[in-house]
Design an enzyme around this catalytic site. Sequence first.
Site, PDB file in Angstrom:
ATOM      1  CG  PHE A  11      10.353   7.274  -1.979  1.00 42.96           C
ATOM      2  CD1 PHE A  11      10.799   6.699  -0.790  1.00 42.96           C
ATOM      3  CD2 PHE A  11      10.037   8.623  -1.980  1.00 42.96           C
ATOM      4  CE1 PHE A  11      10.928   7.469   0.368  1.00 42.96           C
ATOM      5  CE2 PHE A  11      10.168   9.405  -0.832  1.00 42.96           C
ATOM      6  CZ  PHE A  11      10.608   8.821   0.347  1.00 42.96           C
ATOM      7  CB  THR A  99       8.833  -1.842  -6.758  1.00 40.03           C
ATOM      8  OG1 THR A  99       9.019  -3.255  -6.878  1.00 40.03           O
ATOM      9  CG2 THR A  99      10.194  -1.182  -6.490  1.00 40.03           C
ATOM     10  CE  LYS A 128      -0.380  -8.990  -3.053  1.00 39.75           C
ATOM     11  NZ  LYS A 128      -0.420  -7.621  -2.508  1.00 39.75           N
ATOM     12  CD  GLU A 152       5.171 -11.048   9.740  1.00 38.19           C
ATOM     13  OE1 GLU A 152       5.882 -11.729  10.462  1.00 38.19           O
ATOM     14  OE2 GLU A 152       4.075 -11.467   9.295  1.00 38.19           O
ATOM     15  CB  VAL A 155       0.951 -12.551   4.357  1.00 39.89           C
ATOM     16  CG1 VAL A 155      -0.415 -13.179   4.583  1.00 39.89           C
ATOM     17  CG2 VAL A 155       1.846 -13.531   3.600  1.00 39.89           C
ATOM     18  N   GLY A 209     -11.411   4.409  -1.214  1.00 36.14           N
ATOM     19  CA  GLY A 209     -10.000   4.130  -1.469  1.00 36.14           C
ATOM     20  C   GLY A 209      -9.576   2.725  -1.120  1.00 36.14           C
ATOM     21  CD  GLU A 212      -5.411  -0.948  -6.845  1.00 35.07           C
ATOM     22  OE1 GLU A 212      -5.092  -0.201  -7.785  1.00 35.07           O
ATOM     23  OE2 GLU A 212      -4.683  -1.195  -5.881  1.00 35.07           O
ATOM     24  CE  LYS A 227      -2.462 -10.057   0.443  1.00 34.90           C
ATOM     25  NZ  LYS A 227      -3.612  -9.174   0.730  1.00 34.90           N
TER      26      LYS A 227
END
Lengths: 347, 347
Positions: A11, A99, A128, A152, A155, A209, A212, A227
């Site tokens: 979440f 998650t 992924k 969907e 990727v 942002g 990372e 991907k």
Amino acid sequence: MTEYKIALVGFGGVNRGLAQLIADSNPSWQATLGFSLKIVGVTDLFLGSIIGRDGLDAATLVRLPAAKGAFAQLPGGSADAMNEEVIKHSGADIVAEATFTNPVDGEPATSFCRWALQAGKHLVTTNKGPIALHAAELKALADAHGVRFEYEGAVMSGTPVIRLAKQALAGSRIKGFEGILNGTSNFVLTRMEEGLGFAEAVSKAQALGYAEADPTADVEGFDVRLKVVILANELLGAHLGVNDVSCKGISGLSAADIDAAQRDGARWKLIGAAQRSADGSIHASVEPRLLKAEHPLAGISEAINAVSFDTELLGAVTVSGPGAGRIETAFALLSDIIAIHTAKTGQ
Amino acid sequence: MTEYKIALVGFGGVNRGLAQLIADSNPSWQATLGFSLKIVGVTDLFLGSIIGRDGLDAATLVRLPAAKGAFAQLPGGSADAMNEEVIKHSGADIVAEATFTNPVDGEPATSFCRWALQAGKHLVTTNKGPIALHAAELKALADAHGVRFEYEGAVMSGTPVIRLAKQALAGSRIKGFEGILNGTSNFVLTRMEEGLGFAEAVSKAQALGYAEADPTADVEGFDVRLKVVILANELLGAHLGVNDVSCKGISGLSAADIDAAQRDGARWKLIGAAQRSADGSIHASVEPRLLKAEHPLAGISEAINAVSFDTELLGAVTVSGPGAGRIETAFALLSDIIAIHTAKTGQ
């Protein structure tokens, strides 16, 4: 009046975005999409979990503080993440798994996916990890249990790339693809074209942002590689593992490289690609490529993603759009649910 | 073993291309697409017609000379175009209409479409005329007779634009679109950026077969206007007629205009667009627009077409690809037939 009961696993931003879409639009979906959604369970390793078989209020869920064990604040909620209980026993028809991506073994997401499919739930995910590492096993599980498995958003977030290729381009064999599949690295390259150095451009991406604190996965191509594995296996019928894809990022590109390209009217782009050879083998790679202005991906700037398919009957067909974002990725889950509904109703 | 019987109405480049695809690939479609096609009739105002309820050989049809009344050369063929007989009584499940576009009243194609639907045949077409002028009536006919009516190729030949928007983007409301919807005019603009004058660039397009002897419909925006009507009515729920769309072509652009844009890093493009206003009204236009480099359509060169959708949840999603071509447009008919099959089988 079709209503699907849905359980949200994880979440963070994405499933919170889906809850937001449900809170905003569920009443209109019955008319526009032919179904509505009822959230019957949510679980998150950090926030805890909650089950409400008669339906949880989506707007209340969206407002939940991002604090450890926060689900305990809601009536019937728990600070413990009862993942298996929520996935298997909340009464859900559909499980939405969102998650974190684990690029090494796909866990714990892959276990969550297995539980959902084994329990006869349709599964939608934007993750992924399970798709790049375990898609074949999970597809077989879905088939064995007579449920749908849609991903969907794994990727290009909500920008439809798998469905475009598999449905809208069905009948025109796809021979290969090239993609700009990481918004952060494309943002960095766009800033470098404006004169920033690599490190400055990465800092700017972090400040906004996009990147990372550790930008390695983005700028060294590891994110793109996952991907490429997903698209090559899905669209070219390859059976690639992560280590079958050569991988080189953009950290080796200098200001001089960027300048030289611009003087030629060309652009450096981090390209994830796969191509079927005449002998049927698939060659896949991630690497910076120098694209001339007329290349279908040369115009893709900023954090936009794009894939150009090399098709048998149409030549290059290219789709571009956002490749990240909370609501954009949540929309991918909604589009997966629409696909499940469409398959059920034959419309 | 699903087999659809198909009648081809109009046997110029597009349906000849479909016959070519059938000749080349029909044996493999049973495995890859789940069906095969059998041509049971062909009719063409110039070539005549032929009916073969047990199936006509696609390769033989492809080789038919483009000579008046040529179908009389085949056993059972006729120099007369028995359109109604072929459409209604050849035993077809699906009618593929690909006659010429009449932008004034859509005839005779619209009558062919009505006959097919009234006779309970699924209808696929690449013809802009019936769709731009009579889509609502034809859709109602299809519904009344329980058959499908598909026309992906009416806007961008085989590049999926209607299906991308209506299926893959379902759930993310489309607020508007901008498109480069005419390859000839985009080719002309690309040549003008290389220094050719307007007239020279048009001559070059004619020499390469992109432009007709009379290039008016391409360069003055009339072709784009039909496509804007189709997309606005289909995707925005508008009820536009051709005269509701303001229309200005590229013939007024001078070499100086093109130069000035290039010096600013911008490009002139002929843009067909429609947008829903806050009050719900739809404004639609065809006009040259000056696009900055970061615009999603700024990178589209040569004869390529593209549409950028303004979506509620994803922002801009853009698809580009061929907008013309014999096999490319024939593929649109195939993709329509795939959509019919998918709707029937719920897969």
